[in-house]
Design a protein around this motif. Structure first.
Motif, PDB file in Angstrom:
ATOM      1  N   ASP A 268      56.680  72.898  -1.125  1.00 57.02           N
ATOM      2  CA  ASP A 268      56.998  74.169  -0.494  1.00 57.02           C
ATOM      3  C   ASP A 268      56.445  75.287  -1.380  1.00 57.02           C
ATOM      4  O   ASP A 268      57.023  75.630  -2.412  1.00 57.02           O
ATOM      5  CB  ASP A 268      58.528  74.293  -0.360  1.00 57.02           C
ATOM      6  CG  ASP A 268      58.863  75.525   0.441  1.00 57.02           C
ATOM      7  OD1 ASP A 268      57.909  76.142   0.985  1.00 57.02           O
ATOM      8  OD2 ASP A 268      60.046  75.872   0.520  1.00 57.02           O
ATOM      9  N   ILE A 269      55.301  75.796  -0.974  1.00 62.98           N
ATOM     10  CA  ILE A 269      54.617  76.749  -1.855  1.00 62.98           C
ATOM     11  C   ILE A 269      55.389  78.058  -1.934  1.00 62.98           C
ATOM     12  O   ILE A 269      55.476  78.680  -2.978  1.00 62.98           O
ATOM     13  CB  ILE A 269      53.182  77.029  -1.356  1.00 62.98           C
ATOM     14  CG1 ILE A 269      52.390  75.712  -1.283  1.00 62.98           C
ATOM     15  CG2 ILE A 269      52.462  78.000  -2.282  1.00 62.98           C
ATOM     16  CD1 ILE A 269      51.209  75.793  -0.384  1.00 62.98           C
ATOM     17  N   ASN A 270      55.994  78.445  -0.802  1.00 62.82           N
ATOM     18  CA  ASN A 270      56.672  79.734  -0.776  1.00 62.82           C
ATOM     19  C   ASN A 270      58.150  79.651  -1.232  1.00 62.82           C
ATOM     20  O   ASN A 270      58.927  80.578  -1.030  1.00 62.82           O
ATOM     21  CB  ASN A 270      56.639  80.320   0.638  1.00 62.82           C
ATOM     22  CG  ASN A 270      55.220  80.808   0.968  1.00 62.82           C
ATOM     23  OD1 ASN A 270      54.582  81.451   0.121  1.00 62.82           O
ATOM     24  ND2 ASN A 270      54.753  80.484   2.137  1.00 62.82           N
ATOM     25  N   ALA A 271      58.513  78.509  -1.730  1.00 65.73           N
ATOM     26  CA  ALA A 271      59.912  78.359  -2.155  1.00 65.73           C
ATOM     27  C   ALA A 271      60.244  79.331  -3.274  1.00 65.73           C
ATOM     28  O   ALA A 271      59.416  79.643  -4.109  1.00 65.73           O
ATOM     29  CB  ALA A 271      60.156  76.938  -2.646  1.00 65.73           C
ATOM     30  N   LYS A 272      61.443  79.859  -3.240  1.00 65.39           N
ATOM     31  CA  LYS A 272      61.998  80.740  -4.266  1.00 65.39           C
ATOM     32  C   LYS A 272      61.397  82.152  -4.278  1.00 65.39           C
ATOM     33  O   LYS A 272      61.834  82.974  -5.044  1.00 65.39           O
ATOM     34  CB  LYS A 272      61.861  80.125  -5.689  1.00 65.39           C
ATOM     35  CG  LYS A 272      62.286  78.665  -5.763  1.00 65.39           C
ATOM     36  CD  LYS A 272      63.771  78.561  -5.508  1.00 65.39           C
ATOM     37  CE  LYS A 272      64.176  77.163  -5.083  1.00 65.39           C
ATOM     38  NZ  LYS A 272      64.250  76.140  -6.014  1.00 65.39           N
ATOM     39  N   ASN A 273      60.455  82.386  -3.412  1.00 65.07           N
ATOM     40  CA  ASN A 273      59.972  83.758  -3.295  1.00 65.07           C
ATOM     41  C   ASN A 273      60.767  84.437  -2.185  1.00 65.07           C
ATOM     42  O   ASN A 273      60.394  84.461  -1.017  1.00 65.07           O
ATOM     43  CB  ASN A 273      58.494  83.785  -2.954  1.00 65.07           C
ATOM     44  CG  ASN A 273      57.633  83.543  -4.177  1.00 65.07           C
ATOM     45  OD1 ASN A 273      58.071  83.833  -5.297  1.00 65.07           O
ATOM     46  ND2 ASN A 273      56.446  83.032  -3.966  1.00 65.07           N
ATOM     47  N   ASP A 274      61.883  85.021  -2.544  1.00 64.55           N
ATOM     48  CA  ASP A 274      62.865  85.453  -1.568  1.00 64.55           C
ATOM     49  C   ASP A 274      62.388  86.641  -0.733  1.00 64.55           C
ATOM     50  O   ASP A 274      62.641  86.698   0.458  1.00 64.55           O
ATOM     51  CB  ASP A 274      64.152  85.830  -2.295  1.00 64.55           C
ATOM     52  CG  ASP A 274      64.793  84.610  -2.932  1.00 64.55           C
ATOM     53  OD1 ASP A 274      64.506  83.489  -2.437  1.00 64.55           O
ATOM     54  OD2 ASP A 274      65.556  84.754  -3.896  1.00 64.55           O
ATOM     55  N   TRP A 275      61.745  87.524  -1.426  1.00 67.33           N
ATOM     56  CA  TRP A 275      61.375  88.741  -0.682  1.00 67.33           C
ATOM     57  C   TRP A 275      60.374  88.430   0.419  1.00 67.33           C
ATOM     58  O   TRP A 275      60.422  89.014   1.495  1.00 67.33           O
ATOM     59  CB  TRP A 275      60.828  89.826  -1.656  1.00 67.33           C
ATOM     60  CG  TRP A 275      59.559  89.460  -2.384  1.00 67.33           C
ATOM     61  CD1 TRP A 275      59.430  88.757  -3.491  1.00 67.33           C
ATOM     62  CD2 TRP A 275      58.270  89.785  -1.941  1.00 67.33           C
ATOM     63  NE1 TRP A 275      58.143  88.596  -3.849  1.00 67.33           N
ATOM     64  CE2 TRP A 275      57.360  89.235  -2.877  1.00 67.33           C
ATOM     65  CE3 TRP A 275      57.715  90.496  -0.841  1.00 67.33           C
ATOM     66  CZ2 TRP A 275      55.987  89.366  -2.771  1.00 67.33           C
ATOM     67  CZ3 TRP A 275      56.342  90.610  -0.793  1.00 67.33           C
ATOM     68  CH2 TRP A 275      55.512  90.041  -1.752  1.00 67.33           C
TER      69      TRP A 275
ATOM     70  N   ALA B 171      60.159  85.573   2.157  1.00 66.64           N
ATOM     71  CA  ALA B 171      60.922  84.929   3.227  1.00 66.64           C
ATOM     72  C   ALA B 171      61.670  85.981   4.037  1.00 66.64           C
ATOM     73  O   ALA B 171      61.705  85.925   5.276  1.00 66.64           O
ATOM     74  CB  ALA B 171      61.912  83.936   2.616  1.00 66.64           C
ATOM     75  N   PHE B 172      62.268  86.908   3.312  1.00 68.67           N
ATOM     76  CA  PHE B 172      62.995  87.967   3.968  1.00 68.67           C
ATOM     77  C   PHE B 172      62.093  88.765   4.922  1.00 68.67           C
ATOM     78  O   PHE B 172      62.453  89.061   6.058  1.00 68.67           O
ATOM     79  CB  PHE B 172      63.611  88.879   2.890  1.00 68.67           C
ATOM     80  CG  PHE B 172      64.423  89.999   3.434  1.00 68.67           C
ATOM     81  CD1 PHE B 172      65.677  89.750   4.007  1.00 68.67           C
ATOM     82  CD2 PHE B 172      63.938  91.304   3.429  1.00 68.67           C
ATOM     83  CE1 PHE B 172      66.399  90.789   4.513  1.00 68.67           C
ATOM     84  CE2 PHE B 172      64.683  92.329   3.956  1.00 68.67           C
ATOM     85  CZ  PHE B 172      65.922  92.080   4.485  1.00 68.67           C
TER      86      PHE B 172
END
Lengths: 439, 74
Positions: A407-414, A416-417
């Motif tokens: 999951d490349i975009n994991a933990k990049n919260d902003w 995802a938001f």
């Protein structure tokens, strides 16, 4: 005793002691009391509460508490003692206390044996008369007994074939002259020391009249010898009887001793057995305790082994880590990569060879970096080295991640938001369009 | 205790051949005791019992019997 105003109140054969010369001596004055003029009934309670033994010698009038204890009751007890002497038996043997009470109250008395002389029999009957007034005083009893003693000496002398002539009813007149009286006063040699010998001396005095002095002397000597011989025989007989009695006694004592010894042996055996049982019990308890101890030791051993195994595993892990570290250092020394410090920091900063090496080792690249610091304008929190390197545009890393389906975009919260917001906006737009179309 | 004192007091007053001689009193661990003359032939009761066991009541002379008989008079 009575003349001094002392009442014994517990007269019985058990309280009369016999001297070496067989003279009776009264003892045990524990219940006796000095007679007073105003004697109350309460003083009698002592006798009432006394043990059963004294009941046999108790006068009929003293069974009721009202009557005060008088000297006549002592005389009654004396009468019973006289009966004991006359019959050589225990009074009222084998009777209940109640029957004895009733019989004594009703006036019944013990049977006097036929062998008893009548004078003594009369004395006993007088002593235990039902009415206290009829009983003689102590002084009269004393006189009568002393009289009887005198008679018996005459009686004995007759039995011992002493030629005592009859004075009364014989042909010879019993006229005694002054000289003869003076002779009479001299005590007879056989009866010296005896105080009650007047009766006998009277008889002897008559004899003196008939015989001459020489004959008298010879006869007296013979009588003396006979008397002494008889006395010796009597004594010897008595001594023999006493010896036999003592022998029987000794045998009985030996039997008793043997019995006691056997009993003691039995007791000792029992005690030994009990001790052995106790010892066995203690041994069992000790064995159980030892078993428990052994079990505990075994448990401890097992636990220690487990610990050792765990320690070994930990050591193995440590060894693995050390091996890894050594490998990294070897790699560093051989390939000489163009970064300095920790390999993870380098990978996070986008150093390609370090990332590739980590991928080759199989290290968890997605491990969260612990320190909250910035590297190259990027915030390190909740992100991994690979993400950083991919964001820096390293193609190899991105390819690898895509191949691994990470999951490349994991933990990049902003990010995802942002995507979520766009989706929600689109949904709202769709709903608005639908509502408008319906209208 | 009262009985004991009473007995001791009475015995000390008595002085006759027909009453047991009193020497004195003393206190020991077990309690108080009266020291009296020693009577070698024991009590009259036991003496008669002894005669009974020897089986010589019949031969037991009446003179001795009168000798044994106690005296209250003194």
């Amino acid at each position: 005793m009575h003349s001094q105003g002392v009442l014994h109140r517990d007269m019985k054969s058990l309280n009369i002691l016999l001297d070496n010369d067989l003279t009776a001596k009264i003892s045990d004055f524990g219940l006796s009391k000095i007679k007073t003029k105003n004697q109350t009934a309460s003083s009698n309670i002592y006798v009432q509460n006394n043990v059963f033994g004294s009941l046999l010698w108790k006068a009929p009038e003293s069974f009721s508490i009202r009557n005060p204890y008088t000297d006549k009751a002592d005389i009654y007890a004396l009468g019973i003692v006289f009966w004991e002497i006359a019959s050589c038996q225990v009074p009222y043997e084998g009777f209940d206390s109640d029957t004895i009470k009733d019989s004594v109250k009703s006036g019944e008395r013990l049977e006097i044996p036929s062998t008893c002389p009548e004078s003594f029999k009369e004395l006993i009957e007088l002593c235990w008369a039902q009415e206290p007034k009829r009983r003689p005083t102590a002084s009269i009893v004393f006189e009568k007994i002393s009289q009887l003693m005198g008679q018996i000496q005459k009686y004995d002398s007759e039995n011992l074939s002493f030629s005592v002539p009859q004075i009364y009813g014989s042909n010879s007149d019993p006229v005694i002259t002054f000289q003869e009286v003076s002779k009479m006063e001299d005590p007879h040699p056989i009866f010296t020391g005896s105080t009650q010998n007047r009766y006998v001396t009277d008889n002897q005095s008559a004899q003196i009249n008939e015989e001459s002095e020489i004959e008298k002397k010879i006869r007296l000597a013979k009588e003396k010898q006979q008397f002494l011989l008889l006395e010796k025989k009597k004594r010897e007989d008595e001594e023999e009887r006493f010896r036999e009695y003592e022998k029987i006694k000794q045998q009985e004592e030996q039997k008793r001793k043997q019995d006691t010894i056997e009993k003691e042996n039995q007791r000792i055996d029992k005690e030994r057995k009990e001790e052995q049982e106790r010892i066995q019990k203690e041994k069992r308890l000790q064995e159980e305790l030892e078993k428990k101890k052994k079990e505990e030791e075994e448990r401890k051993k097992i636990e220690e082994e487990k610990r050792k195994q765990e320690e070994k595993e930990i050591q193995k892990k440590d060894e693995k880590k050390e091996d890894e570290y050594e490998r990294i250092e070897k790699w560093k020394s051989t390939y000489r990569p163009d970064f300095e410090g920790n390999i993870f920091e380098a990978a996070a900063k986008g150093n390609l060879p370090s990332i590739i090496y980590l991928l080759e080792i199989g290290e968890n690249i997605n491990k969260k970096y612990p320190i909250d610091e910035k590297y190259g304008g990027w915030h390190m929190k909740n992100s991994t080295p690979l993400h950083f390197s991919s964001r820096y545009g390293h193609l190899n890393v991105v390819e690898y991640l895509v191949n691994q389906k990470a999951d490349i975009n994991a933990k990049n919260d902003w990010v995802a938001f942002f995507y979520l917001m766009i989706l929600l906006f689109i949904m709202l737009l769709k709903k608005v369009i639908l509502v408008l179309l319906n209208i | 205790m009262q009985d004991f004192l009473n007995e001791a007091e009475l015995l000390s007053k008595m002085n006759s051949p027909y009453i047991i001689r009193f020497f004195g009193t003393s206190r020991i661990k077990e309690g108080e005791c009266i020291v009296m003359e020693y009577a070698t032939n024991g009590t009259l009761f036991h003496f008669l019992e002894l005669q009974r066991k020897k089986k010589c009541e019949s031969t037991f002379s009446w003179g001795k019997r009168y000798q044994i008989s106690p005296e209250v008079y003194c």
